[in-house]
Motif scaffolding. Structure first.
Motif, PDB file in Angstrom:
ATOM      1  N   ASN A 139       0.808  -1.048   0.037  1.00  0.00           N
ATOM      2  CA  ASN A 139       0.115  -0.098  -0.102  1.00  0.00           C
ATOM      3  C   ASN A 139       0.852   1.400   0.059  1.00  0.00           C
ATOM      4  O   ASN A 139       1.965   1.449   0.733  1.00  0.00           O
ATOM      5  CB  ASN A 139      -0.941   0.187   1.248  1.00  0.00           C
ATOM      6  CG  ASN A 139      -1.654  -1.519   1.308  1.00  0.00           C
ATOM      7  OD1 ASN A 139      -2.743  -1.857   0.651  1.00  0.00           O
ATOM      8  ND2 ASN A 139      -1.170  -2.008   2.525  1.00  0.00           N
ATOM      9  N   LYS A 209      -3.603   7.140  -2.712  1.00  0.00           N
ATOM     10  CA  LYS A 209      -3.713   5.895  -2.117  1.00  0.00           C
ATOM     11  C   LYS A 209      -3.633   4.969  -3.360  1.00  0.00           C
ATOM     12  O   LYS A 209      -4.561   5.009  -4.028  1.00  0.00           O
ATOM     13  CB  LYS A 209      -4.734   5.655  -1.087  1.00  0.00           C
ATOM     14  CG  LYS A 209      -4.537   6.620   0.026  1.00  0.00           C
ATOM     15  CD  LYS A 209      -5.581   6.506   1.041  1.00  0.00           C
ATOM     16  CE  LYS A 209      -5.595   7.611   1.974  1.00  0.00           C
ATOM     17  NZ  LYS A 209      -6.439   7.366   3.124  1.00  0.00           N
ATOM     18  N   THR A 211      -2.894   0.557  -4.051  1.00  0.00           N
ATOM     19  CA  THR A 211      -2.720  -0.602  -3.425  1.00  0.00           C
ATOM     20  C   THR A 211      -2.507  -1.836  -4.505  1.00  0.00           C
ATOM     21  O   THR A 211      -3.248  -1.749  -5.635  1.00  0.00           O
ATOM     22  CB  THR A 211      -4.087  -1.230  -2.535  1.00  0.00           C
ATOM     23  OG1 THR A 211      -4.127  -0.291  -1.544  1.00  0.00           O
ATOM     24  CG2 THR A 211      -4.102  -2.634  -2.000  1.00  0.00           C
TER      25      THR A 211
END
Length: 724
Positions: A139, A209, A211
């Protein structure tokens, strides 16, 4: 005229240039010497430039011997306003030097600064990106400012800076861009990506963000990574992250593939600046007429499945390196200090993954036979220590100089000539070549393999003229002949998924042919080549040919080329007579797209020539080509069966022009017909082409969507080799 008062500053991450100018500059350049060594890189203005920035495009030096030559790296920040150009480049993108020399330049009017020296005054940036892992995912939390056009994460899954995309002190195996995961598919560390899947990616309140599932990047135990946002451009320092133990079954919650429109959205954004850059280049005259080669590509990851994936990525050698020198001894150990004497000694010794380095000098040997094979992941490499300074001066008579009876052999940067002691072959022989990569079996519909496979010639130079019957001939599947120069013919024969690309061919064989793909080739790709045919009545690029009766892939049909394509090539008639520029001869479901023929015409001939049937051309296609005929010759002649497609071509100074639904007429308006094949802004061939495609012999698409600079073409397509 000296430029006044350019300023260079730096901070922890970037180097910043303020460059005064007058008038309305077509381009703004910064030459950067990252090792402060005037004998390396591009030699000009009292520095040796390792990098060039032009109109916001960063390039690294890729020429030879200090001559002009550049490879696109990325877009950087560049603005012009109120008589001052401001350019910012990340220190990491130019090798993180502690000091640089630089020269700035604007034109018109042409103003070149004196050499500037800048010592970096602060350390490299501290790590601000947060990276965490769990048993399943990695992440990233990436801070940004402004409104980023894209967010990228470069991931190195083997922590080896010599493999993958070489940048930012890592070798990236994967990249995430705007939520799209790509795996590396380029060559030699250059930009090149294949789409994998959609991953989680959000931007909000100044933090991106991202992932990525560990399984989707090869389930590594540790990774190196670099993050990047733009604009403004911010590139992180290299980070290293270890994983905890992986789960027994990979999580698949994010494995759904993106829609085509989602993937293309990121690509379109990346491409947008290209039009401005190339438009400026069409009027550039300094420092050389080859400036368009530098202002090339804003690269975007590809989402197209390519039929010839197996030929496009060569792994780095993994075994030991041996050395050969004209002053060595075959009884030596083969080390740099105790090199062998002959190339044959190396050919007899090396195993899969090994490399032989040919030190500078002339190697006069007879036929050199290679019988030891590499593997797809561990080729055997024979390379010059310095490009073209290792010379094979052959005295092999009617036999090849390099005779390759093996798989996955790579020859790089070697120069091939004929020894004055050679006994020249008196009759035509397809074995009288500089390099011959042989097959062990003749491929056929019931046994569609050549046995030996995977030959690669990269950066070689062949100077044999008509003393040899041709320069390089390969009968092997998955052949790649690239980045080379030759004064005689290059030939693919009877193979599948083979490529001839990025070569300069300045001659032809005794029959006047420069590039040839015949004998039942499948999925042959010939692209990004420049051919200067010097024959009195020459043939530049053949899809098909005239093979012997026993030589065909399918002896019942005698088809010479299946599902093959030639695109983004430039063909010039340097001879005294007519020239057939693009020729089908016994080709089936094949195409010529986006080529330029100067002083020639198009032709469709029967294939095969000995006895019995001769194959016609089935479903031939000519689209988006520019053809300038010589002496008002006929634009196209020949025979075919099935559906003939001739459309969106620009025929100029030709007679007998075929009817086209989308006919382009008039002077195509090259910047320079002999050396700069960019189209001027008012060219009738710009924005008039059709989007083209071709399906391979195995039913998979062959990607023809990129121009000569690697840019994905945008609709409507342009004719010729460049996208605007």
């Amino acid at each position: 005229m000296a430029q006044t008062a350019p300023q260079i500053t730096n901070d922890a991450a970037n180097v910043n240039y303020q460059i005064p100018y007058s008038g309305t500059p077509t381009w703004v350049r910064v030459y950067i010497d990252n090792d402060r060594n005037a004998t390396t890189g591009y030699k000009g203005y009292n520095i040796g430039a390792s990098h060039l920035i032009e109109n916001g495009n960063l390039y690294r030096y890729s020429g030879s011997n200090g001559a002009w030559g550049w490879t696109f790296v990325k877009q950087v920040s560049s603005t012009t306003s109120n008589g001052v150009a401001k350019v910012t480049v990340a220190r990491a993108d130019i090798g993180s030097p502690s000091a640089i020399d630089a020269v700035t330049q604007t034109d018109p009017p042409l103003n070149t600064s004196a050499k500037l020296t800048k010592t970096m005054t602060v350390d490299a940036p501290s790590e601000t990106v947060q990276t965490t892992t769990d048993t399943v995912n990695v992440n990233y939390q990436i801070p940004y400012s402004g409104t980023p056009t894209w967010v990228r994460v470069f991931i190195d899954n083997d922590r080896n800076a010599t493999t993958g995309y070489k940048a930012y002190n890592i070798g990236a195996s994967h990249m995430v861009e705007n939520g799209n995961l790509y795996r590396y598919s380029g060559r030699n560390g250059a930009w090149g990506w294949a789409f994998v899947k959609k991953v989680s990616s959000t931007t909000s309140n100044g933090v991106a963000k991202v992932t990525v599932a560990r399984a989707d990047i090869g389930s590594p135990s540790a990774i190196d990574s670099v993050t990047q946002t733009d604009a403004p451009l911010n590139t992180s320092a290299k980070q290293t992250q270890s994983f905890v133990n992986a789960p027994a079954v990979p999580v698949t919650s994010t494995t759904s593939a993106p829609t085509t429109s989602t993937t293309k959205a990121a690509t379109t954004t990346t491409k947008a600046p290209t039009t401005t850059t190339q438009a400026a280049t069409t009027t550039t005259r300094a420092p050389t007429t080859t400036t368009q080669a530098a202002t090339t590509t804003t690269k975007a990851p590809t989402t197209t499945t390519v039929a010839t994936t197996t030929t496009t990525t060569a792994p780095a050698p993994t075994g030991p390196t041996y050395y050969i020198s004209p002053t060595g001894n075959d009884g030596n150990a083969g080390s740099m200090s105790a090199p062998w004497r002959t190339i044959q000694k190396a050919a007899n010794t090396l195993s899969a993954g090994d490399t032989a380095v040919l030190m500078d000098g002339t190697y006069e040997e007879g036929e050199i036979v290679f019988k030891r094979s590499g593997t797809p992941s561990q080729p055997i490499t024979f390379k010059a220590q310095n490009k073209w300074k290792a010379v094979n001066s052959s005295k092999s008579g009617c036999q090849p100089a390099f005779s390759i009876y093996a798989s996955y052999i790579k020859v790089k940067d070697v120069r091939f000539t004929m020894s004055p002691n050679n006994a020249q072959c008196g009759t035509y022989s397809s074995a009288s070549v500089a390099i011959r990569a042989w097959n062990s079996v003749l491929a056929s519909p019931s046994n569609p393999t050549t046995g030996y496979v995977g030959f690669q010639a990269d950066g070689v130079k062949v100077e044999v003229g008509l003393k040899r019957d041709l320069a390089i001939k390969s009968n092997q599947d998955f052949t790649v002949i690239e980045n080379s120069e030759s004064d005689s013919m290059l030939e693919l024969f009877g193979s599948k998924d083979s490529i001839v690309r990025n070569n300069l061919v300045t001659g032809q064989d005794k029959f006047g042919i420069s590039i040839l793909a015949k004998g039942g080739v499948r999925n042959a790709q010939i692209y990004n080549n420049v051919v200067r045919n010097k024959a009195n009545d020459g043939y530049a690029i053949y899809l098909g040919g005239y093979s012997c009766d026993a030589c065909f892939f399918d002896k019942n049909t005698k088809i010479e080329a299946y599902n093959s394509v030639a695109y983004n090539n430039v063909v010039i008639n340097d001879g005294g007579g007519r020239m057939k520029g693009l020729i089908f001869a016994g080709a089936k479901d094949s195409a010529f797209y986006n080529n330029m023929v100067i002083g020639g015409e198009l032709s469709m001939l029967l294939g095969g020539h000995n006895t019995g049937i001769q194959a016609s051309n089935t479903n031939p296609k000519f689209e988006n080509n520019i053809v300038i005929c010589k002496n008002n010759a006929a634009a196209m002649t020949g025979v075919y069966e099935g559906n003939l497609t001739v459309d969106s071509n620009n025929f100029y100074q030709c007679s007998g022009v075929p009817a086209q639904a989308n006919a382009i007429v008039g002077d195509p308006l090259f910047v320079n017909q002999t050396s700069d094949w960019n189209l001027q802004p008012n060219s009738p061939a710009r924005n008039r082409g059709a989007a083209t495609s071709i399906t391979g012999y195995d039913g998979k698409p062959i990607d023809v969507s990129r121009d000569k600079n690697g840019v994905v073409r945008s609709a409507p397509w342009d004719l010729g080799i460049y996208n605007y």
